[in-house]
Structure formats: C-alpha cells, structure tokens
Design an enzyme around this catalytic site. Structure first.
Site, short mmCIF file in Angstrom:
data_model
loop_
_atom_site.label_atom_id
_atom_site.label_comp_id
_atom_site.label_asym_id
_atom_site.label_seq_id
_atom_site.Cartn_x
_atom_site.Cartn_y
_atom_site.Cartn_z
N HIS A 51 0.92 -1.20 0.13
CA HIS A 51 -0.02 0.00 -0.01
C HIS A 51 0.93 1.40 0.01
CE1 HIS A 51 -3.88 -1.98 1.66
NE2 HIS A 51 -3.44 -2.80 0.46
N GLU A 53 0.95 3.67 1.86
CA GLU A 53 1.48 4.17 3.23
C GLU A 53 2.93 3.39 3.61
OE1 GLU A 53 -2.96 4.23 4.00
OE2 GLU A 53 -1.64 3.42 2.74
N ALA A 155 -17.82 9.21 -29.99
CA ALA A 155 -17.38 10.37 -30.81
C ALA A 155 -18.72 10.76 -31.84
CB ALA A 155 -16.28 9.97 -31.64
N LEU A 205 -12.16 -5.15 -30.15
CA LEU A 205 -12.27 -4.37 -29.11
C LEU A 205 -11.03 -4.59 -27.96
CD1 LEU A 205 -16.21 -5.23 -28.34
CD2 LEU A 205 -15.12 -3.30 -29.18
N ARG A 208 -5.03 -0.63 -28.47
CA ARG A 208 -4.01 -0.25 -29.51
C ARG A 208 -3.56 1.04 -29.40
NH1 ARG A 208 -8.48 -2.22 -32.01
NH2 ARG A 208 -8.82 -0.18 -33.18
N SER A 223 -29.50 -10.11 -27.61
CA SER A 223 -30.82 -10.72 -27.14
C SER A 223 -31.16 -11.91 -27.87
CB SER A 223 -31.88 -9.74 -27.10
OG SER A 223 -31.61 -8.33 -26.49
N GLU A 291 -19.20 1.23 -25.18
CA GLU A 291 -18.63 1.87 -26.39
C GLU A 291 -19.63 1.20 -27.60
OE1 GLU A 291 -14.24 2.71 -28.58
OE2 GLU A 291 -14.48 1.44 -26.98
N GLY A 294 -25.92 4.14 -30.19
CA GLY A 294 -27.06 5.18 -29.54
C GLY A 294 -28.03 4.17 -28.62
N GLY A 298 -27.95 4.76 -24.70
CA GLY A 298 -29.46 5.14 -24.20
C GLY A 298 -30.10 4.15 -23.06
#
EC number: 3.5.4.26
Length: 367
Positions: A51, A53, A155, A205, A208, A223, A291, A294, A298
């Site tokens: 740790h 400390e 983006a 995914l 890089r 789904s 990532e 929408g 959402g």
C-alpha cells in the site's frame, strides 16, 4: 487551498499513475511531511503490491518519526494480501495522520481511526473529500451500489450523430483522439457493445495505439443470439476473454461458441442492473466501458446506470435525418425532463474536444 489540502491533492496527483492497475483496490497516494518538507512519497501501484502508506514509510525510514502522514484514503487496519497500514504507521513514530475520505469497505477500515488514536496519533479526516470520492469513483460505486462502475464513450458530430446513413462511424473522430480512446480502454476491466456493433464492424475491442497493454474482457449484448460464429471476437476468445450475454441461443450454436472459448451468461440483456451486479459479484469486473451505439448508450442512460459520460466532439456536421443519434432512449422526452449532468473535464485535441460528464449522484458523498 490550505497546506493540508495541498498535500492531499499531491496524493491524488501521484496516485493517478496507477490508474487501470489497482482495481478492485482504490488508487492511493501518500506523502510524509516533516517540518513542512515532503520527505517521502508512495503509491499503491497494483493489486497485491504494498500500500501507499507502507511504501512511503519504508522510503522515509527513521526520518518518519515525528512526521505527518497524508493519504487520500483512510488507512486500512486489516490483514489482506498485505499487512495493515496502521501497524507500520504506529511503529514508524508518525505524529499525525491526515486523510481525504473514509473507506466504505468495512473490512478494511472499521477500526483504523480508533487504533491510531489509541496509539497516541492524532487523526484528521475529510480533507478534499469530494475530490477524493471522484478520484476513486469506480471503487466507491462498487462498494456503495454493489455493482460495476459504468462509463460511456462516443465520438459525435456537432449535430449529435455518431455514424452516417451506412452505419459507418470510424471516421468521425481523428487520429489525434485515438490514443485518448485507448487510454480509456486501459482504465477499464471490460468493454461492452451491442450486437449491432458486431454485425456492422466486426471489432476486436482490444487496446492499441498506446504502449500499455492488458487483456480486456470483451462483452456483447445479444438478445436473440445473432452473433456470427466466425466473428473476430469469437475466433479470438481463447486468447482474449469474451463474454456473450444472451437469453435466446440455439443449443447447436451455443456448443460451437463454447468450444471456441466464449463464456456465455444466460441473462436478459434488457436487465442491465442485474447484469452489472452479476459482472461485479461473479466476474470481478469493477469498471466497464460502454462503447456501443445510441441504443446501448441510451439503455444505460435511461436506467440511470451510466455513471460517467465521455464525449469526443468532432468539428463536423452530418446535416441529415438519420437515426444515429448518440443517446437514444426510445420515447420522446419533454425538455423539463431532460437529464442534467455535471461537467468534470474539458480538453482540446486540435479542433476536437473531449468532454467528461458525471451523473448527478456520483458527486454525492457516501453516508
């Protein structure tokens, strides 16, 4: 900013070097101060390592006697993978301890203040507490909400589009922000997209464009079990962990996927809260980067499960009526019901801007 705040702020600054390496532990920095001079610094570099400390006190050696110790999180008092910090604080002869915020993990710090005070050490807390909370927002979310911390990234054009009418999104942002995105990925334990992203882009995914590397867990919400068995995520599942979340999967396809190394979670992808609880409890995923498109973004937003929003604003205008908005929540929302966020960061990258927002409740201190 007073002197105590200055030293706690330094603890926050030096501990950032370990971002992406400490979870499920927090990022912690420590400075030892004697006669208004910093004589030693330490950070918790990674899971299982000493740790902050202890590192700082070992560096200070005998000079620590009579000094003040500053640390952004309450020192621990239990035996885990490392010895309790309270022991070495007492044995080093520290006179006063100043820390930023109390630890919400009751196992770690239930008795630490009492132990230090009993040894004759003065203890002062809640110094830059809000800043310390935000600094370790993943850690506090894990312990307070008992689920994985979620941050989103996308983006977009100035008019809020994340892709063109052909679903192409890779050219919205520039090379200048690619390293930024992959530093974000390095911060996470896992990255999540929806099945549409896989069908449209066949992504890997992975990390890089930066020198650091780690094995991200890749997660896809699917789904209806539409993932192609030859998708790159599937083909590389034995090399890089891949989790498929689905409630509808044909047995024959399931067998093929499992044989290729895919981990399948039988769970309704629409139950995001339950999924985040499972990812944290069963798979030790503390920090998740979303990532997707929408609809996925959402969904997390609508269920109030997006803790942090990272937006890369590109100097472009789509100027059309396509459906590729950055956050799609389904039903129309009245302006008085629009979600309000808290701006935490704004940074320019040439003509692009990175904006980081928090949900309102993430900046609230724990009880």
């Amino acid at each position: 900013m007073n002197l105590h705040q200055k030293y706690i702020n330094e603890c926050l600054k030096i501990s950032k070097k370990a971002r992406g390496n400490t979870l499920p532990n927090p990022m912690v920095g420590c400075v030892i101060v004697k006669d208004d001079v910093v004589i030693a610094r330490g950070i918790h570099k990674a899971v299982g390592e000493i740790h902050a400390e202890r590192e700082a006190l070992l560096k200070a050696g005998k000079d620590a006697k009579g000094a003040d110790l500053y640390v952004n999180l309450q020192p621990c008092s239990h035996h885990g993978k490392t010895p309790p910090c309270t022991d070495i604080i007492i044995s080093s002869g520290i006179k006063r301890v100043f820390y930023g915020i109390k630890d919400t993990n009751p196992v770690s710090c239930k008795e630490s203040d009492k132990i230090l005070k009993k040894a004759g050490i003065e203890v002062f807390s809640d110094i830059l507490a809000k800043e310390c909370l935000i600094h370790n927002r993943e850690f506090f979310t894990n312990h307070i909400k008992k689920r994985t911390f979620v941050f989103g990234k996308w983006a977009q054009t100035i008019d809020g589009k994340i892709a063109d009418f052909r679903s192409r999104s890779s050219y919205i942002s520039s090379d200048k922000t690619k390293k930024l995105v992959h530093r974000m990925r390095y911060r996470a334990d896992a990255i999540l997209v929806g099945i549409e992203t896989v069908l449209n882009s066949d992504p890997m995914l992975n990390i890089r464009y930066i020198k650091k590397d780690k094995s991200l867990i890749r997660i896809v919400l699917d789904s209806h079990g539409r993932i192609p068995v030859d998708a790159r995520l599937v083909e590389t599942a034995k090399e890089y962990p891949f989790i498929l979340v689905s409630s509808t999967l044909l047995e024959e396809k399931r067998k093929v996927l499992v044989d290729k190394g895919v981990v399948i979670i039988e769970h309704d992808p629409h139950d995001l809260k339950g999924l985040l609880e499972r990812l944290y409890e069963e798979y030790s995923i503390c920090c998740l980067m979303v990532e997707g498109g929408g609809l996925i973004t959402g969904s997390f937003h609508r269920h109030k499960l997006m803790d942090e929003y990272n937006v890369i604003l590109a100097p472009k205008i789509a100027g059309d009526n396509n459906d590729f908005s950055c956050v799609r929540v389904g039903n129309p929302v009245k302006i008085e019901n629009f979600s309000e966020l808290v701006l935490q960061k704004l940074k320019r990258y040439g003509d692009e801007v990175h904006l980081r927002y928090f949900s309102e409740d993430i900046v609230c201190l724990p009880d």
